[in-house]
Design a protein around this motif. Structure first.
Motif, PDB file in Angstrom:
ATOM      1  N   ILE A   1      11.312  -8.767   0.867  1.00  8.31           N
ATOM      2  CA  ILE A   1      10.567  -7.595   1.364  1.00  8.31           C
ATOM      3  C   ILE A   1       9.252  -7.980   2.047  1.00  8.31           C
ATOM      4  O   ILE A   1       8.500  -7.107   2.479  1.00  8.31           O
ATOM      5  CB  ILE A   1      10.306  -6.585   0.227  1.00  8.31           C
ATOM      6  CG1 ILE A   1       9.501  -7.211  -0.917  1.00  8.31           C
ATOM      7  CG2 ILE A   1      11.618  -6.033  -0.306  1.00  8.31           C
ATOM      8  CD1 ILE A   1       8.027  -6.967  -0.859  1.00  8.31           C
ATOM      9  N   GLU A   2       8.983  -9.267   2.176  1.00  3.69           N
ATOM     10  CA  GLU A   2       7.719  -9.724   2.767  1.00  3.69           C
ATOM     11  C   GLU A   2       7.372  -9.036   4.096  1.00  3.69           C
ATOM     12  O   GLU A   2       6.233  -8.604   4.292  1.00  3.69           O
ATOM     13  CB  GLU A   2       7.759 -11.244   2.954  1.00  3.69           C
ATOM     14  CG  GLU A   2       6.499 -11.828   3.583  1.00  3.69           C
ATOM     15  CD  GLU A   2       5.250 -11.581   2.749  1.00  3.69           C
ATOM     16  OE1 GLU A   2       4.174 -11.382   3.350  1.00  3.69           O
ATOM     17  OE2 GLU A   2       5.359 -11.575   1.505  1.00  3.69           O
ATOM     18  N   PRO A   3       8.325  -8.883   5.034  1.00  4.10           N
ATOM     19  CA  PRO A   3       7.974  -8.225   6.310  1.00  4.10           C
ATOM     20  C   PRO A   3       7.543  -6.767   6.147  1.00  4.10           C
ATOM     21  O   PRO A   3       6.905  -6.215   7.051  1.00  4.10           O
ATOM     22  CB  PRO A   3       9.285  -8.317   7.111  1.00  4.10           C
ATOM     23  CG  PRO A   3      10.015  -9.479   6.525  1.00  4.10           C
ATOM     24  CD  PRO A   3       9.698  -9.415   5.064  1.00  4.10           C
ATOM     25  N   LEU A   4       7.886  -6.146   5.018  1.00  3.90           N
ATOM     26  CA  LEU A   4       7.531  -4.743   4.789  1.00  3.90           C
ATOM     27  C   LEU A   4       6.355  -4.595   3.829  1.00  3.90           C
ATOM     28  O   LEU A   4       5.974  -3.468   3.483  1.00  3.90           O
ATOM     29  CB  LEU A   4       8.728  -3.973   4.211  1.00  3.90           C
ATOM     30  CG  LEU A   4       9.930  -3.757   5.129  1.00  3.90           C
ATOM     31  CD1 LEU A   4      11.057  -3.087   4.350  1.00  3.90           C
ATOM     32  CD2 LEU A   4       9.534  -2.907   6.329  1.00  3.90           C
ATOM     33  N   ARG A   5       5.788  -5.698   3.391  1.00  6.10           N
ATOM     34  CA  ARG A   5       4.774  -5.661   2.336  1.00  6.10           C
ATOM     35  C   ARG A   5       3.621  -4.727   2.679  1.00  6.10           C
ATOM     36  O   ARG A   5       3.121  -3.989   1.811  1.00  6.10           O
ATOM     37  CB  ARG A   5       4.253  -7.072   2.074  1.00  6.10           C
ATOM     38  CG  ARG A   5       3.267  -7.166   0.916  1.00  6.10           C
ATOM     39  CD  ARG A   5       2.955  -8.627   0.624  1.00  6.10           C
ATOM     40  NE  ARG A   5       4.114  -9.289   0.051  1.00  6.10           N
ATOM     41  CZ  ARG A   5       4.382  -9.325  -1.249  1.00  6.10           C
ATOM     42  NH1 ARG A   5       3.585  -8.711  -2.099  1.00  6.10           N
ATOM     43  NH2 ARG A   5       5.433  -9.946  -1.698  1.00  6.10           N
ATOM     44  N   SER A   6       3.177  -4.729   3.918  1.00  6.09           N
ATOM     45  CA  SER A   6       2.023  -3.901   4.295  1.00  6.09           C
ATOM     46  C   SER A   6       2.351  -2.412   4.320  1.00  6.09           C
ATOM     47  O   SER A   6       1.451  -1.572   4.360  1.00  6.09           O
ATOM     48  CB  SER A   6       1.500  -4.332   5.670  1.00  6.09           C
ATOM     49  OG  SER A   6       2.487  -4.111   6.669  1.00  6.09           O
ATOM     50  N   GLN A   7       3.653  -2.068   4.296  1.00  2.00           N
ATOM     51  CA  GLN A   7       4.062  -0.662   4.345  1.00  2.00           C
ATOM     52  C   GLN A   7       4.381  -0.098   2.965  1.00  2.00           C
ATOM     53  O   GLN A   7       4.558   1.109   2.808  1.00  2.00           O
ATOM     54  CB  GLN A   7       5.297  -0.509   5.238  1.00  2.00           C
ATOM     55  CG  GLN A   7       5.105  -0.976   6.669  1.00  2.00           C
ATOM     56  CD  GLN A   7       6.383  -0.896   7.472  1.00  2.00           C
ATOM     57  OE1 GLN A   7       7.192   0.020   7.285  1.00  2.00           O
ATOM     58  NE2 GLN A   7       6.597  -1.840   8.366  1.00  2.00           N
TER      59      GLN A   7
END
Length: 300
Positions: free
Chosen positions: A248-254
């Motif tokens: 989920i790293e690419p979505l972490r900021s969301q």
């Protein structure tokens, strides 16, 4: 049969062959295991025949709880964790049975069974049930539409296997979700527990790693107009933490990620019972559209 299959290659091959032909284990004693063909499950399941559970037009077994007010403005969709009881109810373990007491008034609850695979389909497609996830999405959407619920007032919830389903269908349907230590990779159970979830042998057309890597990439490269607020409750003490964090790293900021350091969490199944307070908080914040801080945050 499942216990034997963890020790006997012959038994495992037989179990996987039956699974891939569409048969589900529905009854077992110490010396007997019985299987039922998938299209006969709804006719064989006592709770469905008695009207306690329902089956959608697509054959997805579910249960719908109406709030005491009789009015429906919000919806929580609950997906079940793994259950080893020797009856069909193992595909529909009651998760958070008392949740209705802790959500805002006029909130309905839709509970969805997870039939398929050996330990369940994880609410994904299997090699036999090639459109399983679509049929689940159809049930969720038809329930929302039938009751005129605003999609912003819908939260998908689940722990472990149920968390896998909540996260998948949340991202797929652009719906809010609370996923508690979801299983997004088969690797740990294959490498350390002798494929305890029986995800090898062609039961699934893709590994969970492949499914979620693709889904996360799609969510990043083709984001919806309005991204749904969502929460992952996890613990760095769980063996699933590193796998989930990587995927989920690419979505972490969301996302909002609650990471519990509770010393009583020693393994994956400990996460859900030791973080219930944060699950209730997350579900209600999302139902009431109250903002939560993005990124990862430590919790007790």
């Amino acid at each position: 049969m499942m216990k034997l299959s963890l020790k006997s290659t012959t038994a495992k091959h037989l179990l996987l062959a039956l699974t891939n032909l569409g048969y589900s284990l529905y009854y077992n004693t110490t010396d007997e295991s019985r299987f039922v063909r998938h299209d006969r499950i709804v006719h064989h399941w006592p709770a469905v025949k008695d009207g306690i559970f329902e089956a959608s037009e697509d054959g997805i077994v579910h249960q719908f709880e109406v709030p005491s007010s009789g009015e429906i403005e919000r919806l929580v969709v609950i997906m079940s964790p793994i259950n080893s009881k020797p009856r069909l109810i193992r595909y529909f373990r009651p998760s958070f049975a008392t949740l209705m007491k802790y959500v805002p008034r006029n909130t309905a609850i839709l509970r969805i069974a997870d039939v398929g695979g050996v330990k369940g389909a994880f609410y994904l497609n299997t090699s036999f049930l090639t459109d399983n996830s679509t049929r689940i999405q159809n049930l969720i959407r038809s329930t929302i539409d039938r009751h005129g619920i605003d999609s912003r007032n819908v939260v998908l919830f689940g722990a472990s296997k149920g968390g896998t389903g909540a996260l998948f269908h949340g991202l797929t349907g652009n719906l809010k979700f609370v996923a508690v230590d979801p299983i997004l990779s088969d690797a740990w159970y294959i490498e350390n527990e002798n494929d305890y979830h029986f995800t090898t042998g062609g039961v699934f057309p893709q590994t969970k790693q492949q499914v979620f890597a693709k889904l996360v990439e799609q969510s990043v490269t083709s984001p919806p107009t309005e991204t749904a607020e969502s929460v992952i409750v996890t613990s760095s003490r769980s063996p699933q933490y590193d796998y989930t964090s990587k995927i989920i790293e690419p979505l972490r900021s969301q996302l909002t990620i609650f990471n519990s350091d509770n010393p009583q969490i020693m393994k994956h199944p400990d996460v859900a019972p030791k973080t219930i307070y944060s699950q209730v908080l997350a579900i209600n914040n999302l139902l009431l559209d109250l903002p939560l801080p993005k990124g990862e945050h430590p919790i007790p």
